[in-house]
Scaffold this motif. Structure first.
Motif, PDB file in Angstrom:
ATOM      1  N   LYS A 123      35.173  32.880   5.623  1.00 27.24           N
ATOM      2  CA  LYS A 123      34.098  33.010   6.596  1.00 27.24           C
ATOM      3  C   LYS A 123      33.376  31.662   6.634  1.00 27.24           C
ATOM      4  O   LYS A 123      32.704  31.280   5.674  1.00 27.24           O
ATOM      5  CB  LYS A 123      33.134  34.124   6.182  1.00 27.24           C
ATOM      6  CG  LYS A 123      31.979  34.333   7.144  1.00 27.24           C
ATOM      7  CD  LYS A 123      31.059  35.454   6.631  1.00 27.24           C
ATOM      8  CE  LYS A 123      29.886  35.659   7.564  1.00 27.24           C
ATOM      9  NZ  LYS A 123      28.951  36.704   7.046  1.00 27.24           N
ATOM     10  N   GLU A 124      33.529  30.939   7.730  1.00 24.88           N
ATOM     11  CA  GLU A 124      33.073  29.539   7.780  1.00 24.88           C
ATOM     12  C   GLU A 124      31.588  29.447   8.154  1.00 24.88           C
ATOM     13  O   GLU A 124      31.219  28.969   9.218  1.00 24.88           O
ATOM     14  CB  GLU A 124      33.931  28.750   8.779  1.00 24.88           C
ATOM     15  CG  GLU A 124      35.410  28.680   8.411  1.00 24.88           C
ATOM     16  CD  GLU A 124      35.697  27.698   7.271  1.00 24.88           C
ATOM     17  OE1 GLU A 124      34.796  26.905   6.917  1.00 24.88           O
ATOM     18  OE2 GLU A 124      36.827  27.733   6.738  1.00 24.88           O
ATOM     19  N   THR A 125      30.730  29.899   7.238  1.00 19.55           N
ATOM     20  CA  THR A 125      29.297  29.774   7.451  1.00 19.55           C
ATOM     21  C   THR A 125      28.681  29.050   6.258  1.00 19.55           C
ATOM     22  O   THR A 125      29.128  29.235   5.120  1.00 19.55           O
ATOM     23  CB  THR A 125      28.627  31.156   7.602  1.00 19.55           C
ATOM     24  OG1 THR A 125      28.888  31.950   6.430  1.00 19.55           O
ATOM     25  CG2 THR A 125      29.133  31.885   8.837  1.00 19.55           C
ATOM     26  N   PRO A 126      27.644  28.230   6.483  1.00 24.00           N
ATOM     27  CA  PRO A 126      27.071  27.442   5.388  1.00 24.00           C
ATOM     28  C   PRO A 126      26.297  28.276   4.378  1.00 24.00           C
ATOM     29  O   PRO A 126      26.037  27.813   3.260  1.00 24.00           O
ATOM     30  CB  PRO A 126      26.159  26.441   6.105  1.00 24.00           C
ATOM     31  CG  PRO A 126      25.863  27.057   7.418  1.00 24.00           C
ATOM     32  CD  PRO A 126      27.068  27.854   7.787  1.00 24.00           C
ATOM     33  N   GLN A 127      25.918  29.514   4.758  1.00 20.95           N
ATOM     34  CA  GLN A 127      25.262  30.431   3.824  1.00 20.95           C
ATOM     35  C   GLN A 127      25.882  31.814   3.992  1.00 20.95           C
ATOM     36  O   GLN A 127      26.382  32.157   5.056  1.00 20.95           O
ATOM     37  CB  GLN A 127      23.751  30.496   4.081  1.00 20.95           C
ATOM     38  CG  GLN A 127      23.022  29.178   3.839  1.00 20.95           C
ATOM     39  CD  GLN A 127      23.034  28.788   2.369  1.00 20.95           C
ATOM     40  OE1 GLN A 127      22.611  29.544   1.500  1.00 20.95           O
ATOM     41  NE2 GLN A 127      23.530  27.598   2.092  1.00 20.95           N
ATOM     42  N   HIS A 128      25.840  32.607   2.903  1.00 20.79           N
ATOM     43  CA  HIS A 128      26.323  33.991   2.938  1.00 20.79           C
ATOM     44  C   HIS A 128      27.778  34.076   3.411  1.00 20.79           C
ATOM     45  O   HIS A 128      28.135  34.919   4.240  1.00 20.79           O
ATOM     46  CB  HIS A 128      25.427  34.846   3.841  1.00 20.79           C
ATOM     47  CG  HIS A 128      23.965  34.758   3.506  1.00 20.79           C
ATOM     48  ND1 HIS A 128      23.453  35.171   2.302  1.00 20.79           N
ATOM     49  CD2 HIS A 128      22.909  34.279   4.221  1.00 20.79           C
ATOM     50  CE1 HIS A 128      22.140  34.966   2.291  1.00 20.79           C
ATOM     51  NE2 HIS A 128      21.789  34.416   3.433  1.00 20.79           N
TER      52      HIS A 128
ATOM     53  N   ARG B 143      19.951  32.535  10.809  1.00 22.68           N
ATOM     54  CA  ARG B 143      21.210  32.612  11.552  1.00 22.68           C
ATOM     55  C   ARG B 143      22.309  33.272  10.729  1.00 22.68           C
ATOM     56  O   ARG B 143      23.231  33.872  11.269  1.00 22.68           O
ATOM     57  CB  ARG B 143      21.666  31.201  11.963  1.00 22.68           C
ATOM     58  CG  ARG B 143      20.765  30.510  12.968  1.00 22.68           C
ATOM     59  CD  ARG B 143      21.269  29.111  13.269  1.00 22.68           C
ATOM     60  NE  ARG B 143      22.637  29.120  13.793  1.00 22.68           N
ATOM     61  CZ  ARG B 143      23.426  28.052  13.838  1.00 22.68           C
ATOM     62  NH1 ARG B 143      22.987  26.893  13.376  1.00 22.68           N
ATOM     63  NH2 ARG B 143      24.640  28.131  14.343  1.00 22.68           N
ATOM     64  N   TYR B 144      22.221  33.143   9.411  1.00 23.34           N
ATOM     65  CA  TYR B 144      23.290  33.647   8.546  1.00 23.34           C
ATOM     66  C   TYR B 144      22.828  34.813   7.688  1.00 23.34           C
ATOM     67  O   TYR B 144      23.637  35.418   6.991  1.00 23.34           O
ATOM     68  CB  TYR B 144      23.807  32.518   7.651  1.00 23.34           C
ATOM     69  CG  TYR B 144      24.133  31.273   8.453  1.00 23.34           C
ATOM     70  CD1 TYR B 144      25.198  31.260   9.340  1.00 23.34           C
ATOM     71  CD2 TYR B 144      23.336  30.130   8.354  1.00 23.34           C
ATOM     72  CE1 TYR B 144      25.482  30.135  10.108  1.00 23.34           C
ATOM     73  CE2 TYR B 144      23.625  29.001   9.113  1.00 23.34           C
ATOM     74  CZ  TYR B 144      24.689  29.012   9.990  1.00 23.34           C
ATOM     75  OH  TYR B 144      24.957  27.901  10.742  1.00 23.34           O
ATOM     76  N   GLY B 145      21.534  35.115   7.745  1.00 20.65           N
ATOM     77  CA  GLY B 145      20.995  36.211   6.954  1.00 20.65           C
ATOM     78  C   GLY B 145      20.154  37.131   7.822  1.00 20.65           C
ATOM     79  O   GLY B 145      20.316  37.184   9.041  1.00 20.65           O
TER      80      GLY B 145
ATOM     81  N   ALA C  89      14.261  26.930   3.819  1.00 19.15           N
ATOM     82  CA  ALA C  89      14.715  25.557   4.059  1.00 19.15           C
ATOM     83  C   ALA C  89      16.134  25.513   4.618  1.00 19.15           C
ATOM     84  O   ALA C  89      16.429  24.736   5.532  1.00 19.15           O
ATOM     85  CB  ALA C  89      14.631  24.752   2.758  1.00 19.15           C
ATOM     86  N   LEU C  90      17.030  26.372   4.085  1.00 21.23           N
ATOM     87  CA  LEU C  90      18.445  26.290   4.443  1.00 21.23           C
ATOM     88  C   LEU C  90      18.802  27.130   5.668  1.00 21.23           C
ATOM     89  O   LEU C  90      19.775  26.831   6.358  1.00 21.23           O
ATOM     90  CB  LEU C  90      19.312  26.720   3.256  1.00 21.23           C
ATOM     91  CG  LEU C  90      19.240  25.839   2.009  1.00 21.23           C
ATOM     92  CD1 LEU C  90      20.152  26.398   0.922  1.00 21.23           C
ATOM     93  CD2 LEU C  90      19.630  24.397   2.321  1.00 21.23           C
ATOM     94  N   ASP C  91      18.017  28.167   5.936  1.00 24.87           N
ATOM     95  CA  ASP C  91      18.332  29.078   7.041  1.00 24.87           C
ATOM     96  C   ASP C  91      17.041  29.533   7.725  1.00 24.87           C
ATOM     97  O   ASP C  91      16.747  30.727   7.787  1.00 24.87           O
ATOM     98  CB  ASP C  91      19.117  30.285   6.497  1.00 24.87           C
ATOM     99  CG  ASP C  91      19.728  31.144   7.595  1.00 24.87           C
ATOM    100  OD1 ASP C  91      19.823  30.670   8.748  1.00 24.87           O
ATOM    101  OD2 ASP C  91      20.110  32.292   7.290  1.00 24.87           O
ATOM    102  N   PRO C  92      16.254  28.594   8.247  1.00 20.17           N
ATOM    103  CA  PRO C  92      14.926  28.931   8.774  1.00 20.17           C
ATOM    104  C   PRO C  92      14.952  29.911   9.949  1.00 20.17           C
ATOM    105  O   PRO C  92      13.989  30.657  10.151  1.00 20.17           O
ATOM    106  CB  PRO C  92      14.347  27.570   9.190  1.00 20.17           C
ATOM    107  CG  PRO C  92      15.550  26.700   9.394  1.00 20.17           C
ATOM    108  CD  PRO C  92      16.555  27.158   8.379  1.00 20.17           C
ATOM    109  N   GLU C  93      16.027  29.920  10.717  1.00 19.41           N
ATOM    110  CA  GLU C  93      16.134  30.839  11.852  1.00 19.41           C
ATOM    111  C   GLU C  93      16.882  32.120  11.499  1.00 19.41           C
ATOM    112  O   GLU C  93      17.152  32.944  12.367  1.00 19.41           O
ATOM    113  CB  GLU C  93      16.855  30.138  13.019  1.00 19.41           C
ATOM    114  CG  GLU C  93      16.199  28.841  13.475  1.00 19.41           C
ATOM    115  CD  GLU C  93      14.793  29.064  13.972  1.00 19.41           C
ATOM    116  OE1 GLU C  93      14.555  30.111  14.616  1.00 19.41           O
ATOM    117  OE2 GLU C  93      13.921  28.213  13.709  1.00 19.41           O
TER     118      GLU C  93
END
Length: 238
Positions: free
Chosen positions: A165-170, A216-218, A210-214
Motif C-alpha cells: 500500500k503505497e502511502t507515506p503513513q498507515h 489524508r492517510y488516517g 506534522a506528518l498528516d495534517p489533513e
C-alpha cells in the motif's frame, strides 16, 4: 542458510523497527518474545539513545541482523516498512513475526506456537488492544482495534511478488499481497503500549499533526481524540 529444521520446530524470525526505545517497552517485549523466536531482524531507525546496545544485549545468543539507519525514515513509513521487509526476507525466513517495539504478545502464544505454525494457514491473525495505561485499554467509537483480527505472523513464500500500500503513513506492516492468503484468527492477543503514557500520546499526536495534517492517510476525529481527558477505558484481563 535458513535452518528451518534446526531445533525440530517451526522457525520464527522476529522482524521489528525500533527507535529510541531504551526507556520504553523494548526490554519487556524482547524478554517476552525471545523464547519463541529463532532469529531476529531489527531496523534501528536513527536512535539517539541506547536502543541498539539493548537489542544486542537482550538477543545475545540468537542470530541477529541489526541495521542502523543514520536518520529516521518514518516520515515515509512505506519506505521504512519495505526496508524492514527486504532485510527480513534476505535471511530466507520460514515464519515472520512482525511486531513493533511497544507490542507484546500474550504468554499463551507459547502454548500454541508449534501447533499454529504446523497447520495449513499462511497467516496468523490476532487482536490488538490499545493500552491506555499498564492495566486498562481504550474502547470507544474511535478506538476499537481489538474488535478485529489482523496479521502479525506469516509464512514466507520466496519467489512470490509482493505489493505494498503505497502511502507515506498507515501503509501496513506487511505487503498487501498477504490479504489473499489462507489465514486463521487465534486466541493470543497483542498488548500495544504505544498510547499507555501521557507523554507518548502527546508525542504521537504532535507527530500525526506534522506528518498528516489533513488526515489524508488516517482518521481526523481519531487523531483529535488522542488527547481526550476522560476516555472510556476497560480493565485488561488475562
Amino acid at each position: 542458510m535458513d535452518g528451518h529444521e534446526e531445533h525440530g520446530r517451526p522457525q520464527i524470525t522476529l522482524s521489528m523497527i525500533v527507535r529510541n526505545e531504551e526507556n520504553r517497552y523494548l526490554r519487556q517485549a524482547l524478554e517476552r518474545h525471545r523464547p519463541w523466536i529463532d532469529r531476529a531482524v531489527i531496523i534501528d531507525d536513527g536512535s539517539t539513545d541506547g536502543t541498539v546496545a539493548l537489542c544486542r544485549e537482550l538477543l545475545d545468543g540468537i542470530p541477529l541482523v541489526l541495521v542502523e539507519n543514520a536518520a529516521s525514515r518514518f516520515a515515509d513509513e512505506v519506505s521504512l516498512r519495505k526496508q524492514q521487509w527486504e532485510e527480513t526476507v534476505a535471511t530466507n525466513p520460514e515464519w515472520i513475526l512482525n511486531l513493533d517495539a511497544d507490542e507484546i504478545l500474550t504468554s499463551d502464544f507459547g502454548v500454541v506456537r508449534d501447533l499454529l505454525l504446523s497447520g495449513n494457514e499462511d497467516a496468523i491473525y490476532f487482536r490488538l488492544f490499545d493500552m491506555w495505561s499498564e492495566t486498562h485499554y481504550r474502547e470507544d467509537e474511535f478506538w476499537q482495534a481489538h474488535a478485529y483480527y489482523r496479521p502479525f505472523l506469516i509464512r514466507y513464500h520466496p519467489g512470490m511478488s509482493y505489493e505494498w500500500k503505497e502511502t507515506p503513513q498507515h501503509c501496513g506492516r506487511f505487503p498487501l499481497t498477504i490479504q489473499h492468503w489462507s489465514y486463521g484468527c487465534h486466541a493470543p492477543r497483542v498488548k500495544h503500549y504505544g498510547w499507555a503514557r501521557e507523554e507518548d500520546r502527546i508525542r504521537k499526536y504532535e507527530r500525526y499533526q506534522a506528518l498528516d495534517p489533513e488526515a489524508r492517510y488516517g482518521w481526523k476525529e481519531q487523531y483529535e481524540s488522542i488527547l481526550d481527558q476522560e476516555p472510556r477505558l476497560l480493565a485488561w484481563f488475562e
